[in-house]
Design an enzyme around this catalytic site. Structure first.
Site, PDB file in Angstrom:
ATOM      1  N   HIS A   3       0.821  -1.204   0.000  1.00 34.82           N
ATOM      2  CA  HIS A   3       0.000   0.000   0.000  1.00 34.82           C
ATOM      3  C   HIS A   3       0.863   1.264   0.000  1.00 34.82           C
ATOM      4  O   HIS A   3       0.357   2.384   0.095  1.00 34.82           O
ATOM      5  CB  HIS A   3      -0.908  -0.027   1.240  1.00 34.82           C
ATOM      6  CG  HIS A   3      -2.033   0.945   1.210  1.00 34.82           C
ATOM      7  ND1 HIS A   3      -2.160   1.970   2.120  1.00 34.82           N
ATOM      8  CD2 HIS A   3      -3.102   1.066   0.384  1.00 34.82           C
ATOM      9  CE1 HIS A   3      -3.254   2.659   1.876  1.00 34.82           C
ATOM     10  NE2 HIS A   3      -3.847   2.139   0.827  1.00 34.82           N
ATOM     11  N   ASP A  22      17.000  10.265  -8.179  1.00 41.36           N
ATOM     12  CA  ASP A  22      18.449  10.463  -8.024  1.00 41.36           C
ATOM     13  C   ASP A  22      18.904  10.362  -6.572  1.00 41.36           C
ATOM     14  O   ASP A  22      19.992  10.869  -6.230  1.00 41.36           O
ATOM     15  CB  ASP A  22      18.877  11.825  -8.606  1.00 41.36           C
ATOM     16  CG  ASP A  22      18.719  11.884 -10.119  1.00 41.36           C
ATOM     17  OD1 ASP A  22      18.681  10.807 -10.749  1.00 41.36           O
ATOM     18  OD2 ASP A  22      18.626  12.997 -10.663  1.00 41.36           O
ATOM     19  N   LYS A  71      -4.026  10.639   5.490  1.00 44.27           N
ATOM     20  CA  LYS A  71      -3.685   9.801   6.641  1.00 44.27           C
ATOM     21  C   LYS A  71      -2.690  10.583   7.496  1.00 44.27           C
ATOM     22  O   LYS A  71      -1.470  10.487   7.313  1.00 44.27           O
ATOM     23  CB  LYS A  71      -3.060   8.479   6.205  1.00 44.27           C
ATOM     24  CG  LYS A  71      -3.910   7.657   5.205  1.00 44.27           C
ATOM     25  CD  LYS A  71      -3.414   7.839   3.809  1.00 44.27           C
ATOM     26  CE  LYS A  71      -3.939   6.843   2.798  1.00 44.27           C
ATOM     27  NZ  LYS A  71      -5.296   6.461   2.833  1.00 44.27           N
ATOM     28  N   HIS A  89      -9.036  11.421   1.942  1.00 40.76           N
ATOM     29  CA  HIS A  89      -8.173  10.240   1.857  1.00 40.76           C
ATOM     30  C   HIS A  89      -6.867  10.433   2.626  1.00 40.76           C
ATOM     31  O   HIS A  89      -6.000   9.561   2.625  1.00 40.76           O
ATOM     32  CB  HIS A  89      -7.881   9.935   0.385  1.00 40.76           C
ATOM     33  CG  HIS A  89      -7.283   8.593   0.133  1.00 40.76           C
ATOM     34  ND1 HIS A  89      -5.984   8.432  -0.295  1.00 40.76           N
ATOM     35  CD2 HIS A  89      -7.802   7.340   0.239  1.00 40.76           C
ATOM     36  CE1 HIS A  89      -5.724   7.137  -0.454  1.00 40.76           C
ATOM     37  NE2 HIS A  89      -6.804   6.457  -0.131  1.00 40.76           N
ATOM     38  N   ASP A 119      -0.261  18.137  19.677  1.00 42.47           N
ATOM     39  CA  ASP A 119       0.183  19.366  20.346  1.00 42.47           C
ATOM     40  C   ASP A 119       0.767  20.391  19.384  1.00 42.47           C
ATOM     41  O   ASP A 119       1.547  21.272  19.802  1.00 42.47           O
ATOM     42  CB  ASP A 119       1.206  19.046  21.442  1.00 42.47           C
ATOM     43  CG  ASP A 119       0.608  18.245  22.591  1.00 42.47           C
ATOM     44  OD1 ASP A 119      -0.626  18.238  22.719  1.00 42.47           O
ATOM     45  OD2 ASP A 119       1.376  17.622  23.344  1.00 42.47           O
ATOM     46  N   LYS A 171       3.301   4.325  -1.251  1.00 44.22           N
ATOM     47  CA  LYS A 171       3.455   5.212  -2.411  1.00 44.22           C
ATOM     48  C   LYS A 171       4.781   5.947  -2.226  1.00 44.22           C
ATOM     49  O   LYS A 171       4.891   6.831  -1.377  1.00 44.22           O
ATOM     50  CB  LYS A 171       2.316   6.228  -2.507  1.00 44.22           C
ATOM     51  CG  LYS A 171       0.923   5.614  -2.682  1.00 44.22           C
ATOM     52  CD  LYS A 171       0.208   5.475  -1.387  1.00 44.22           C
ATOM     53  CE  LYS A 171      -1.194   4.894  -1.580  1.00 44.22           C
ATOM     54  NZ  LYS A 171      -1.756   4.403  -0.320  1.00 44.22           N
TER      55      LYS A 171
END
Length: 483
Positions: free
Chosen positions: A223, A230, A403, A401, A408, A225
């Site tokens: 899952h 370089d 996450k 979507h 604080d 990404k």
């Protein structure tokens, strides 16, 4: 009729026996064990089909093969970073981090061998068009290599734009390697990368199947990404490659996500993760350590970063532990954004304790499902949190979507892991934990802006739900350990 009755009784008896044998022969936590028993017993025959696709655990041989990649070419990077860290008496200077951040850094060093990197430049994207414009521009400037992992790649407008950019650099002699998840990108045909491969690039599926239309491995998906250019520029976060992430699907509307562009030595940790995933995914073309993969980078900014991975190849659930640690350390506030809110008991209790301790806990989830069954469970737990005093916001401007977790206004986590058991246990994930008040406050401000496009989940809204909807939420919750 009597014969038919005996046959049915025998069938149900054998179903129960095989259900018990099937579930208990594999080691798993108690909640998942009972959830699978419920599925297999309530759905005779059909339950075993579900189990075949999403219940089977990864074999020890496959786990060993994945874990063994950790030692391929990594000691050079780890040693170099340790030498850099050894120059400082503490992991983080007093000006750059609180005691909480030091504890977090120590946790990940112990659980994930995640080296803390300093002096990074971090840029946040919340809009798909901006993220992909930046990514494609950076790809066009690549000189040595482009390494890419995406859970989903679609053969659509943005997919073709990214592919064209990769092909142009491959034609210029740049080493291009792509991993795409076989399930997440199941609609993608292998000939999508035909020209790229002719130009010298490589594209491989993660946990693919010999039979393209039949993949029994619904769980244990990659899952992550990640893009590394370089060894100097890295991208990670919530956006996959597809037109829906640009807000071009009417079903979802505007797509609200969070992604990172990183410049600095944290990119080397993303590179390490890519090499391990590549070597675990491909039967040949294994990669070894190359200096060009890991160029030590001069200070680019002022942000301290740890890249943390977790997955079914480890029982430590490193990212989940990071979430729990962040929540338990909060003195003032905890802000959570997630499309799926299906926490296990340990995470749920940490949030409840924070709320009951007077911490300002705000949780934001979407107003619509992309996976209806999971969304019903999400709403069940969201309402449970609202009942104990957390503020739960329903994002009403498209599909949320992102996450993210901010504590604080001082520490934040942004990555690929949702606030659910699937991300904690069943998927390969990567999150960036950021120890920089400026970035954390920027993310917190994004949350406040999103609140203006959301509505508060109130007791009145909950009480006015139909009994049928409440039943669906409660029923979905029973299967949360295997969702």
């Amino acid at each position: 009729m009597q014969i038919i009755t005996y046959i049915l009784l025998g069938f149900f008896f054998l179903n129960i026996v095989f259900a018990v044998i099937t579930v208990f022969r594999e080691k798993r936590d108690i909640a998942a064990t009972w959830a699978w028993l419920l599925v297999l017993i309530l759905l005779p025959g059909i339950g075993f089909i579900f189990y075949l696709f999403i219940g089977k655990k990864m074999t020890r041989e496959k786990i060993f093969d994945i874990k063994s990649q950790e030692n391929i070419g990594m000691p050079e990077l780890v040693q170099a970073q340790k030498e850099m860290l050894a120059e400082d008496e503490n992991l983080l200077s007093a000006k750059q981090a609180t005691e909480n951040a030091k504890e977090m850094a120590s946790l990940f060093l112990e659980s994930d061998e995640s080296i803390l990197t300093k002096g990074n430049k971090v840029e946040l994207f919340t809009d798909g068009a901006q993220k992909f414009n930046s990514l494609i521009e950076d790809i066009s400037k690549a000189e040595h290599h482009i390494h890419m992992i995406y859970y989903i790649i679609h053969n659509d407008k943005i997919g073709k734009r990214v592919l064209k950019a990769l092909e142009e650099r491959a034609a210029a002699g740049v080493d291009v390697l792509v991993i795409y998840d076989a399930l997440g990108s199941r609609s993608l045909k292998p000939n999508f990368f035909k020209t790229l491969k002719k130009l010298g690039g490589k594209a491989e599926t993660f946990f693919g199947s010999k039979f393209p239309l039949i993949n029994l491995r619904f769980n244990y998906r990659n899952h992550r990404k990640i893009v590394i250019i370089d060894g100097k520029i890295g991208y990670t976060g919530g956006f996959n490659v597809g037109d829906e992430y640009l807000g071009e699907y009417k079903k979802f509307g505007y797509w609200r996500d969070t992604h990172l562009k990183i410049q600095g030595n944290a990119v080397l940790a993303l590179q390490s993760r890519f090499l391990m995933d590549w070597n675990a995914a491909v039967p040949k073309h294994k990669l070894e350590y190359e200096e060009n993969f890991f160029p030590l980078i001069d200070k680019k900014g002022h942000t301290n970063v740890q890249v943390v991975s977790s997955g079914p190849d480890s029982d430590l659930e490193q990212i989940k532990k990071g979430y729990i640690k962040m929540i338990s350390m909060a003195k003032e506030s905890v802000f959570i954004q997630t499309p799926y809110f299906v926490p296990d008991d340990s995470v749920l209790e940490s949030i409840q304790i924070a709320v009951m301790s007077g911490i300002d806990v705000k949780i934001m989830i979407p107003n619509k499902p992309d996976h209806p069954f999971i969304y019903r469970a999400t709403m069940y737990y969201a309402e449970a949190m609202a009942a104990v005093g957390a503020e739960v916001y329903i994002y009403d401007n498209g599909f949320l979507h992102a996450k993210t977790v901010v504590v604080d206004g001082d520490i934040c986590s942004i990555g690929t892991a949702n606030f659910d058991i699937r991300s904690f246990k069943l998927n390969f994930e990567v999150n960036v934990f950021i120890y920089d008040a400026k970035i954390a406050q920027q993310q917190q401000n994004f949350f406040y802006e999103d609140m203006k496009k959301s509505y508060l989940l109130t007791k009145e809204i909950i009480d006015n739900k139909s009994k049928w909807m409440k039943f669906k939420q409660t029923f979905s919750r029973l299967f949360s350990p295997i969702l």
